[in-house]
Write a protein that holds these residues in place. Structure first.
Motif, PDB file in Angstrom:
ATOM      1  N   LEU A   1       5.306  53.385 -20.451  1.00  0.00           N
ATOM      2  CA  LEU A   1       4.004  53.978 -20.684  1.00  0.00           C
ATOM      3  C   LEU A   1       3.453  54.564 -19.398  1.00  0.00           C
ATOM      4  N   VAL A   2       2.475  55.421 -19.570  1.00  0.00           N
ATOM      5  CA  VAL A   2       1.866  56.088 -18.432  1.00  0.00           C
ATOM      6  C   VAL A   2       0.400  55.691 -18.391  1.00  0.00           C
TER       7      VAL A   2
ATOM      8  N   LEU B   1      -3.901  54.156 -21.571  1.00  0.00           N
ATOM      9  CA  LEU B   1      -2.510  53.711 -21.608  1.00  0.00           C
ATOM     10  C   LEU B   1      -1.833  54.530 -22.703  1.00  0.00           C
ATOM     11  N   VAL B   2      -0.931  55.439 -22.301  1.00  0.00           N
ATOM     12  CA  VAL B   2      -0.359  56.357 -23.292  1.00  0.00           C
ATOM     13  C   VAL B   2       1.164  56.290 -23.289  1.00  0.00           C
ATOM     14  N   HIS B   3       1.731  56.750 -24.364  1.00  0.00           N
ATOM     15  CA  HIS B   3       3.182  56.873 -24.468  1.00  0.00           C
ATOM     16  C   HIS B   3       3.497  58.022 -25.425  1.00  0.00           C
TER      17      HIS B   3
END
Lengths: 284, 249
Positions: B215-216, B242-244
């Motif tokens: 995740l980024v 918090l992204v993916h």
């Protein structure tokens, strides 16, 4: 003159396939994987989304495609302006899967049509930031030219609004874009079946991006294969050069030595009306 | 209360365990048996405590089922992380000071207590040479639970020692509560307002159980590289995404 077997090249990357596959809306990961295989696609798209903090399940798409050698084209869907698109692009790049980005900016929930001004702004900025930018754009030849001037690595005009399956609503525009463009033209969005893919390729597109027509087909894997063959068929057909359209029949069997007079007997009377119509005039 | 008797025979230990179970049940005190899951099961104890060289945690869990408490002694932060990852309910952190209960063992000192306090999310119990005279330094280092053996059973007034230790723990807990809001942070995570006691971005990600995911993290509008997570302290009002990657066209 383009060659049949010439490779598509975007941002310095040579691609084996002219079919790009989106990864959304597939019934399950297994069907996605099989469709990917059947499509022969080398470029896949996906979206950047918030991690679901309430679920322990990992719904990330990457785990299903990681073991393949693919070019990743994350999109900026969900962005309503250039700022948001740039933010999403940076998040996508931070995942370490390359620097390609499909610019997708929409403000109209009914049509999801791309916002042309914000798309142009975002493309300019992303190119400056070192991205390989592929903007999803309306099928407007002037806008596509401006995007190319802004440094887009390819332009991706839509055939129709995303997910509608309406096919190519403005073949004339798409033909113009393909004719003028100095960068590859990837027709994106709105296609419904293999027929639309063939049409786009015959109009001069360099590649196709499909998602919904495959993912939501009755048999996604079969449709993925159909799309692959359609890209190939359309490409070959465009390269081969079609015959001009004429208003009346011209016999494919020789008229010389016909046993009976039949339809050829009055030939001289309609000779004048059989004159070829210019291909340009009847071009769809 | 933990039953630990390295010298007793198994039969003797079982007898002690039975008696202690009766006694602790009467007062509603959880009973933990050291080293012996079978005895814990036999007497209906609340759990077991394992050493680093005892039965692996997974095996003990299979024997004891999901409900019983399993604790493990740890002597460094690596062991603590492992125990936490493997599903321990609590860990022992020690020996903090030299102790007669475990002679010859090098103390881990207060710095390991601080490390555990900063990073470990499951309860930890500081142990080893802790007395009413030095307990403040252990609580100061971040411990919220302590275990004492020699200080209590080696004293003529065990109940008195227990009261003094409890009083110190309560005092620190009260101080912690009154300064609570300063230690916990209100941040926005994925559009949601969250009150967290995580100290850094890495701790926050760990609390969501996402450390091993691809995740980024976006921190106040800018990408935060993974190696920065540990170095970035949370601050009130921070906006974190918090992204993916998910399926998309």
């Amino acid at each position: 003159m383009k060659r049949y077997d010439s490779q598509l090249e975007i941002g310095g990357t040579k691609l084996r396939s002219r079919l790009f596959l989106g990864t959304g809306r597939f019934p399950n990961p297994a069907v996605l994987q099989q469709s990917l295989e059947a499509s022969g696609a080398e470029v896949i798209t996906f979206a950047v989304r918030r991690v679901n903090l309430d679920s322990v399940e990992d719904d990330s798409v990457l785990q299903h495609v990681e073991d393949r050698s693919l070019v990743y084209l994350p999109n900026t869907s969900g962005a309503g302006n250039a700022d948001e698109a740039v933010r999403i692009a940076k998040l996508a790049r931070a995942a370490g899967l390359g620097n390609w980005i499909k610019v997708e900016i929409s403000r109209d929930e009914r049509t999801l049509l791309p916002d042309p001004l914000e798309t142009l702004r975002a493309t300019e900025r992303l190119v400056r930031e070192g991205f390989v930018a592929l903007p999803y754009t309306s099928d407007d030849p002037m806008l596509c030219r401006r995007l190319e001037e802004a440094g887009a690595a390819a332009v991706m005009p839509g055939g129709a609004p995303i997910g509608t399956g309406l096919g190519i609503l403005n073949p004339y525009n798409l033909g113009l874009i393909a004719e003028q463009s100095g960068v590859p033209v990837i027709v994106d969005a709105g296609l419904g079946s293999a027929q639309d893919v063939v049409q786009a390729m015959e109009l001069g597109a360099d590649g196709i991006l499909v998602n919904t027509p495959v993912a939501k087909a009755q048999d996604p894997v079969a449709m993925a294969k159909a799309m692959r063959l359609a890209v190939e068929a359309g490409r070959l057909s465009a390269m081969a050069g079609r015959i001009p359209r004429k208003p009346y029949a011209s016999a494919s069997s020789s008229t010389e030595g016909a046993l009976f007079g039949g339809p050829y007997a009055a030939g001289s009377a309609i000779e004048g009306r059989r004159a070829e119509t210019s291909a340009e005039g009847l071009r769809r | 209360m933990q039953l630990r008797d390295k010298n007793a025979s198994k039969a003797g230990l079982l007898e002690k365990a039975k008696q202690l179970r009766e006694l602790t049940a009467r007062y509603g005190v959880p009973l933990i048996i050291n080293d012996h899951p079978d005895i814990a099961i036999a007497v209906g104890a609340d759990g077991v405590h394992l050493g680093q060289d005892d039965m692996p945690l997974g095996e003990a869990r299979r024997l004891l089922g999901p409900e019983r408490i399993i604790g493990i002694s740890t002597h460094n932060i690596g062991q603590a992380r492992l125990a936490q990852a493997e599903g321990a309910d609590y860990i022992g952190v020690g020996p903090v000071f030299p102790t007669g209960t475990k002679p010859g063992r090098t103390p881990v000192t207060l710095s390991y207590v601080s490390e555990a306090a900063a990073e470990i999310r499951i309860p930890f119990v500081a142990i080893g040479g802790i007395t009413p005279d030095n307990v403040d330094s252990v609580l100061e280092a971040g411990a919220r639970r302590i275990c004492a053996v020699s200080a209590i059973v080696g004293n003529a007034d065990p109940a008195g020692v227990c009261r003094r230790l409890l009083e110190r723990i309560s005092r620190y807990e009260a101080a912690r509560e009154s300064s609570g809001p300063a230690k916990s942070c209100e941040v926005t995570v994925n559009g949601r307002s969250v009150l967290t006691d995580a100290g850094t971005v890495a701790e926050l990600v760990a609390q969501y159980g996402l450390l091993d995911r691809k995740l980024v993290v976006e921190w106040n509008g800018a990408v935060l590289a993974r190696h920065e997570w540990e170095k970035t302290p949370l601050e009130n009002g921070a906006v974190i995404e918090l992204v993916h990657f998910v399926g998309g066209g």
